[in-house]
Enzyme design. Structure first.
Site, PDB file in Angstrom:
ATOM      1  N   ASP A 161      27.039  18.797  -9.123  1.00 44.41           N
ATOM      2  CA  ASP A 161      26.675  17.519  -8.510  1.00 44.41           C
ATOM      3  C   ASP A 161      25.440  17.651  -7.640  1.00 44.41           C
ATOM      4  O   ASP A 161      24.601  16.743  -7.610  1.00 44.41           O
ATOM      5  CB  ASP A 161      27.844  16.977  -7.689  1.00 44.41           C
ATOM      6  CG  ASP A 161      27.519  15.619  -7.085  1.00 44.41           C
ATOM      7  OD1 ASP A 161      27.283  14.675  -7.855  1.00 44.41           O
ATOM      8  OD2 ASP A 161      27.484  15.500  -5.845  1.00 44.41           O
ATOM      9  N   SER A 197      30.045  11.616  -9.998  1.00 43.04           N
ATOM     10  CA  SER A 197      29.628  12.299  -8.777  1.00 43.04           C
ATOM     11  C   SER A 197      30.699  12.191  -7.701  1.00 43.04           C
ATOM     12  O   SER A 197      31.098  13.188  -7.081  1.00 43.04           O
ATOM     13  CB  SER A 197      28.306  11.713  -8.268  1.00 43.04           C
ATOM     14  OG  SER A 197      27.944  12.275  -7.024  1.00 43.04           O
TER      15      SER A 197
END
Length: 461
Positions: free
Chosen positions: A175, A197
């Site tokens: 991420d 995310s």
């Protein structure tokens, strides 16, 4: 060139260039193809230009539910996944907010939940934009340490029941890379990428239950309720498909949450709320979010009972006691924590305080119909409460204190906002905040902040 790898059958090679082309042409990617992409991102075998190209293809073509779930799983397992004692199973909960103005819910919610007997390993972030994030607010408390190892988190959760910490370097490392690339390639506003995310980081916490606070309006990422509903629906699906019981609240962010905006200011208001003296809108949102987590964790026989359990902690001293214990466990001197949490304490004897305050007066009498959250956020940010790039220092002592909320009656010449600033208040900021309030002669009816609930199967209006 980017990486090429044999697939699981050994017959056909997976090529990042081919996968980019397939996504560019509108074809859905398979789970193993998404895993290949994420693995290459983390290992560094895929070039930066190829990462950007894939993200742009995903942005333009979108990600369906299956692709989003696959990307979420791959990102979750790109690094460490937190482990908890078996006896905590079913009781590990957390919440995530999509961000708003005056949003200090985490500071109240985590200790209130801990006081109800669940474990809250809250991994939070710093603000990037107009206002500070949860970690920035907590760091305005002298000595508060947000950088805990997994072993440290275990001890705090065992002793206190809640902790609020920053993301460790190996928690969802994919991420960090993808987010940084999205930021410089104009691919941030993609629901599938946003979902993966957010949810991957929460799944990596090994949660049992998650509640999402998805905000919409002038001070939120989502401008409209419909956009927020789409994002919430996608995140709820991804969370549940990842094995975490997930639901979402749709909440109004056209006006700020509570009265205070700024880092130390929001800590002060959180402490008020933990003493049962918080603003109605903040208290209600804490009850709604916390109650749903307690019900999901089977800690209450009904939602109404769960709401009352959270409310009780805010009035019987157990939530503020947990907040004091959490501060001590995360580095705050015991005397400082106790003094900060004492009933009727002047918290600004401990919290940083701005050099100057300027009061703005109402130009007419009537009822407050609007307080523009974005204008409040921009002014707070320009004063120094937020940052424009990662790592930039913030001013913990500046911000705004509102004297009114939507629906309140106000008299001409009375103070409606106090600006906390260091140095002279620039005229451009004075003018901007002056235009944030909308006063009309007729009474304004209010509906509260929570406007909808999204679960796996139904949407409650």
């Amino acid at each position: 060139m980017g990486e090429t790898r044999q697939d699981s059958c050994g017959d056909n090679a997976l090529s990042i260039s081919d996968l980019i082309g397939r996504k560019r042409d509108g074809k859905a990617l398979l789970e193993e193809e998404i895993e290949f992409f994420v693995q290459g991102v983390v290992e560094g075998s895929i070039q930066g230009a190829q990462i950007g190209a894939m993200l742009m293809a995903m942005f333009i073509r979108g990600l369906d539910d299956a692709e989003t779930a696959s990307l979420t799983r791959a990102m979750t397992h790109s690094g460490d996944v937190l482990k908890w004692p078996k006896e905590w199973k079913g009781s590990i909960v957390d919440k995530h907010s999509t961000g708003g103005v005056g949003d200090k819910v985490s500071l109240v919610l985590a200790p209130a939940l801990a006081a109800c007997g669940v474990k809250v390993p809250m991994v939070s972030g710093r603000g990037l934009g107009h206002t500070g994030g949860t970690l920035d607010k907590l760091e305005s408390i002298p000595g508060f340490n947000v950088s805990l190892s997994h072993d440290d988190m275990l001890k705090v959760l065992e002793d206190v029941g809640c902790c609020i910490v920053g993301q460790t370097s190996n928690l969802v490392p994919a991420d960090k890379i993808l987010y940084a690339t999205r930021d410089v390639t104009s691919t941030t506003e993609c629901i599938g990428l946003i979902t993966s995310s957010i949810i991957s980081k929460k799944v990596a916490e090994s949660l049992d239950s998650l509640v999402l606070d998805v905000k919409f309006g002038q001070g939120a990422f989502s401008d409209t309720e419909e956009m927020a509903r789409q994002l919430a629906t996608r995140m709820v699906k991804a969370g549940n498909r990842s094995g975490v019981k997930t639901e979402a609240l749709l909440t109004d962010m056209n006006s700020p949450l509570g009265y205070m905006i700024g880092n130390a200011l929001e800590v002060a208001e959180s402490i008020d709320c933990l003493h049962g003296k918080g603003p109605k809108d903040l208290t209600e949102l804490v009850k709604q979010l916390g109650g749903r987590l307690l019900a999901s964790a089977n800690k209450a026989p009904s939602l109404e009972k769960a709401f009352s359990m959270i409310d009780k902690t805010l009035h019987d001293g157990t939530a503020i006691a947990k907040f004091a214990d959490m501060m001590k466990a995360q580095g705050v001197n015991a005397d400082v924590a106790d003094k900060l949490c004492a009933k009727d304490a002047d918290v600004f004897e401990i919290l940083p305080k701005s050099e100057h305050t300027t009061e703005l007066k109402a130009k007419t009498s009537g009822y407050v119909h609007g307080i523009d959250a974005m204008k409040c956020a921009v002014v707070s940010g320009k004063l120094g409460a937020g940052r424009t790039k990662a790592g930039e220092a913030i001013s913990p002592d500046v911000g705004l204190t509102l004297s009114v909320q939507i629906g309140d009656k106000i008299e001409e010449g009375s103070t409606w906002v106090t600006v906390h600033h260091n140095g002279e208040l620039p005229i451009v900021l004075f003018e901007k905040i002056s235009g944030a309030i909308d006063i009309k002669p007729d009474i304004k009816q209010t509906t509260g902040k929570v406007l909808g609930v999204i679960t796996e199967n139904i949407s409650e209006q």
